[in-house]
Design a protein around this motif. Structure first.
Motif, short mmCIF file in Angstrom:
data_model
loop_
_atom_site.label_atom_id
_atom_site.label_comp_id
_atom_site.label_asym_id
_atom_site.label_seq_id
_atom_site.Cartn_x
_atom_site.Cartn_y
_atom_site.Cartn_z
N LEU A 30 -15.25 -57.55 -3.07
CA LEU A 30 -16.65 -57.62 -3.50
C LEU A 30 -17.12 -56.27 -4.05
O LEU A 30 -17.86 -56.24 -5.04
N ASP A 31 -16.70 -55.17 -3.41
CA ASP A 31 -17.09 -53.84 -3.89
C ASP A 31 -16.53 -53.55 -5.28
O ASP A 31 -17.14 -52.84 -6.06
N ALA A 32 -15.35 -54.10 -5.57
CA ALA A 32 -14.70 -53.86 -6.87
C ALA A 32 -15.16 -54.84 -7.95
O ALA A 32 -14.86 -54.65 -9.13
N LEU A 33 -15.89 -55.87 -7.57
CA LEU A 33 -16.32 -56.91 -8.51
C LEU A 33 -17.44 -56.40 -9.42
O LEU A 33 -18.41 -55.80 -8.95
N VAL A 66 -12.92 -63.71 -11.69
CA VAL A 66 -12.52 -64.21 -10.38
C VAL A 66 -13.72 -64.70 -9.59
O VAL A 66 -14.86 -64.31 -9.85
N VAL A 67 -13.43 -65.55 -8.61
CA VAL A 67 -14.41 -65.96 -7.61
C VAL A 67 -13.88 -65.50 -6.27
O VAL A 67 -12.77 -65.89 -5.88
N VAL A 68 -14.64 -64.64 -5.59
CA VAL A 68 -14.28 -64.21 -4.24
C VAL A 68 -14.98 -65.16 -3.27
O VAL A 68 -16.20 -65.28 -3.28
N ILE A 69 -14.17 -65.84 -2.46
CA ILE A 69 -14.68 -66.83 -1.52
C ILE A 69 -14.57 -66.27 -0.11
O ILE A 69 -13.50 -65.85 0.31
N THR A 70 -15.68 -66.26 0.62
CA THR A 70 -15.68 -65.91 2.03
C THR A 70 -15.89 -67.22 2.78
O THR A 70 -16.94 -67.85 2.67
N SER A 71 -14.85 -67.64 3.53
CA SER A 71 -14.80 -69.01 4.03
C SER A 71 -15.14 -69.20 5.50
O SER A 71 -15.49 -70.29 5.92
N GLY A 72 -15.00 -68.17 6.31
CA GLY A 72 -15.02 -68.35 7.76
C GLY A 72 -13.58 -68.44 8.24
O GLY A 72 -12.66 -68.70 7.47
#
Length: 120
Positions: A30-33, A66-72
């Motif tokens: 996320l920081d690099a996005l 890209v899509v960064v997914i945070t899923s649990g």
């Protein structure tokens, strides 16, 4: 390009989904996005279902969309989040990021660990 939950539309193609269980695993990505060309910010979609929350961040990572997914945590959450992601965009590849958190020893953030076998 936009992340919307609209079933009757042509899905945008992205270079990759990067799926991480926890925010701390997703944070380096996320920081690099960076925002997509023509956008002012990285687009984020948060979906909450009871006490589960999934987030999707669309942007550019080293020239790739890209899509960064945070899923649990857990395979069910990962599968559900990626399945929901497939209603938002079509990736060329799905990358599981951060799944080595349970390994002991010298694994550090940014290291790449490759499996030689899987056991269920």
């Amino acid at each position: 390009m936009s992340l919307t939950l609209t079933p009757s539309r042509q899905l945008p193609e992205v270079d990759a989904f990067i799926q991480c269980a926890m925010v701390m695993e997703a944070q380096p990505f996320l920081d690099a996005l960076a925002p997509l060309p023509g956008s002012d910010a990285v687009e984020t979609l948060v979906v909450a279902d009871g006490h589960h929350q999934q987030s999707y961040a669309l942007g550019q990572l080293e020239g790739h969309t890209v899509v960064v997914i945070t899923s649990g945590v857990g395979i069910a959450n990962a599968a559900a989040a990626v399945a929901r992601g497939l209603t938002l965009a079509t990736p060329k590849i799905v990358i599981a990021g951060g799944t080595a958190g349970g390994l002991e020893g010298g694994i550090q953030v940014g290291d790449i660990a490759g499996a030689i076998a899987t056991i269920y």
